[in-house]
Design an enzyme around this catalytic site. Structure first.
Site, short mmCIF file in Angstrom:
data_model
loop_
_atom_site.label_atom_id
_atom_site.label_comp_id
_atom_site.label_asym_id
_atom_site.label_seq_id
_atom_site.Cartn_x
_atom_site.Cartn_y
_atom_site.Cartn_z
N LYS A 51 -6.03 -10.14 3.98
CA LYS A 51 -4.96 -9.16 4.13
C LYS A 51 -4.19 -9.39 5.43
O LYS A 51 -2.95 -9.36 5.46
CB LYS A 51 -5.54 -7.73 4.10
CG LYS A 51 -5.98 -7.30 2.72
CD LYS A 51 -6.85 -6.06 2.71
CE LYS A 51 -7.30 -5.77 1.27
NZ LYS A 51 -8.28 -4.71 1.13
N GLN A 95 -11.03 0.12 4.12
CA GLN A 95 -11.67 -0.71 3.09
C GLN A 95 -12.86 0.01 2.47
O GLN A 95 -13.73 0.54 3.16
CB GLN A 95 -12.12 -2.03 3.74
CG GLN A 95 -12.70 -3.04 2.78
CD GLN A 95 -11.69 -3.64 1.82
OE1 GLN A 95 -10.51 -3.78 2.15
NE2 GLN A 95 -12.13 -3.98 0.63
N ASP A 118 -2.93 2.45 -0.23
CA ASP A 118 -3.82 2.27 -1.38
C ASP A 118 -3.46 3.20 -2.53
O ASP A 118 -3.93 3.01 -3.66
CB ASP A 118 -5.27 2.60 -0.97
CG ASP A 118 -6.04 1.37 -0.51
OD1 ASP A 118 -5.83 0.31 -1.10
OD2 ASP A 118 -6.84 1.50 0.43
N1 GUN Z 1 -12.17 -2.21 -2.07
C1 GUN Z 1 -11.94 -2.92 -3.21
N2 GUN Z 1 -10.64 -2.83 -3.57
C2 GUN Z 1 -10.06 -2.04 -2.65
C3 GUN Z 1 -8.72 -1.57 -2.47
O1 GUN Z 1 -7.80 -1.85 -3.25
N3 GUN Z 1 -8.51 -0.78 -1.39
C4 GUN Z 1 -9.49 -0.43 -0.53
N4 GUN Z 1 -9.19 0.36 0.50
N5 GUN Z 1 -10.74 -0.85 -0.65
C5 GUN Z 1 -11.01 -1.64 -1.70
#
Ligand code: GUN
Length: 303
Positions: A51, A95, A118
């Site tokens: 990311k 996350q 998100d």
């Molecule tokens: N863990 C797995 N996929 C995601 C996501 O799209 N966002 C977040 N914050 N955590 C994740």
């Protein structure tokens, strides 16, 4: 059978974002994303690193915050509150999954909805439900981009989503519904899952169980979207899936692990289109995170 190439879709999306990032930057500052990773889970660390790299490539400012595994709910709430208050941060991603002592719901509720890249805040879940604009969960909106850019018709089609998580299954079903599919949501308690799946023109697998959906679950000519990313490191399991593919087994021998989706990868020949694992849905998740970050920055810059 057509392979749906997630990298091809991702590259288009990122190329379209670049001028938007430059336009925000020209107004005073680049879009900014904060990624919070609690504890050092190795798989999550890879995601977070990817990311941060994607941000750098696009010219988005990013900050990585890595509090220790024993962080409390209150401590994480404080981190979120300080990010909410910082004007140069447009997007906040915490996350998942979080360590079990942390109350996930409280954290998701604390993120300012206008910085919720998100789309997990109940306000944004509600915006999705009612068709209002707002950030959408990244993985399901990435799936919609694949369908759109490969011109796969959705309206009037029967879509079956296997999995009912807040992150993928539920928002996926709503996005497909808004695109006028007839949607069925299946899950671990569904009776006769195979039969339900066999009705699908568009089958979306998001259950987190390697190669669980077999060829017999797939209607001939269906579009199969595999959201699962499962790491298989057990030899017997790898052999049960890939025994008839010397190339795949060689890959397993070399790395000691192999990525497998939720759909059996050697039993999709009768589908009309399929997203491979890796290289299908995966690349879209980060692209859509970038898109959500840029959208949040544009809104905040013009507010
Ligand atoms: N863990 C797995 N996929 C995601 C996501 O799209 N966002 C977040 N914050 N955590 C994740």
């Amino acid at each position: 059978m057509k392979i749906l190439d997630g990298k091809w879709v991702r590259d288009q999306i990122l190329a379209e974002l670049k001028p938007r990032v430059d336009a925000v930057t020209a107004k005073g500052r680049p879009p900014g994303l904060a990624v919070v990773l609690v504890g050092g889970d190795p798989a999550s660390e890879i995601y977070v690193r990817n990311k941060v790299k994607a941000c750098a490539d696009l010219g988005i400012f990013s900050e990585q915050i890595m509090p220790p595994a024993e962080t409390t709910t209150d401590q994480l709430l404080e981190i979120v509150a300080s990010l909410n208050a910082r004007p140069e941060i447009d997007g906040i991603l915490v996350q998942m999954p979080l360590p079990k002592q942390i109350e996930e719901r409280k954290i998701l509720m604390a993120i300012a909805p206008e910085k919720d890249v998100d789309g997990f805040h109940p306000i944004n879940a509600g915006n999705l439900m009612s068709g209002n604009p707002g950030p959408r969960a990244c993985t399901p909106s990435g799936v919609m981009e694949i369908l759109k850019r490969y011109e796969i018709p959705i309206s009037g089609k029967k879509a079956v989503v296997v999995g009912r998580s807040d992150i993928v299954g539920k928002p996926m079903a709503l996005l497909l519904l808004h695109a006028n599919a007839t949607v069925t949501i299946c899950h671990s308690r569904t009776s006769n899952l195979e039969e339900e799946c066999r009705h699908a023109d568009i089958l979306v697998a998001a259950i987190g169980r390697p190669a669980f959906l077999r060829g017999s679950f797939i209607k001939p000519g269906a579009t199969v979207i595999d959201v699962g990313i499962n790491r298989v490191s057990d030899r017997a399991r790898a052999e049960a899936i890939f025994g008839s593919s010397p190339a795949k087994m060689a890959q397993f021998e070399k790395n000691g692990v192999i990525l497998v989706g939720d759909v059996h990868p050697l039993e999709v020949d009768h589908a009309s289109a399929f997203t491979p694992v890796p290289g299908g849905v995966g690349p879209l998740t980060i692209a859509m995170l970038m898109a959500n970050t840029v959208s949040c920055a544009e809104k905040r810059c013009s507010a």
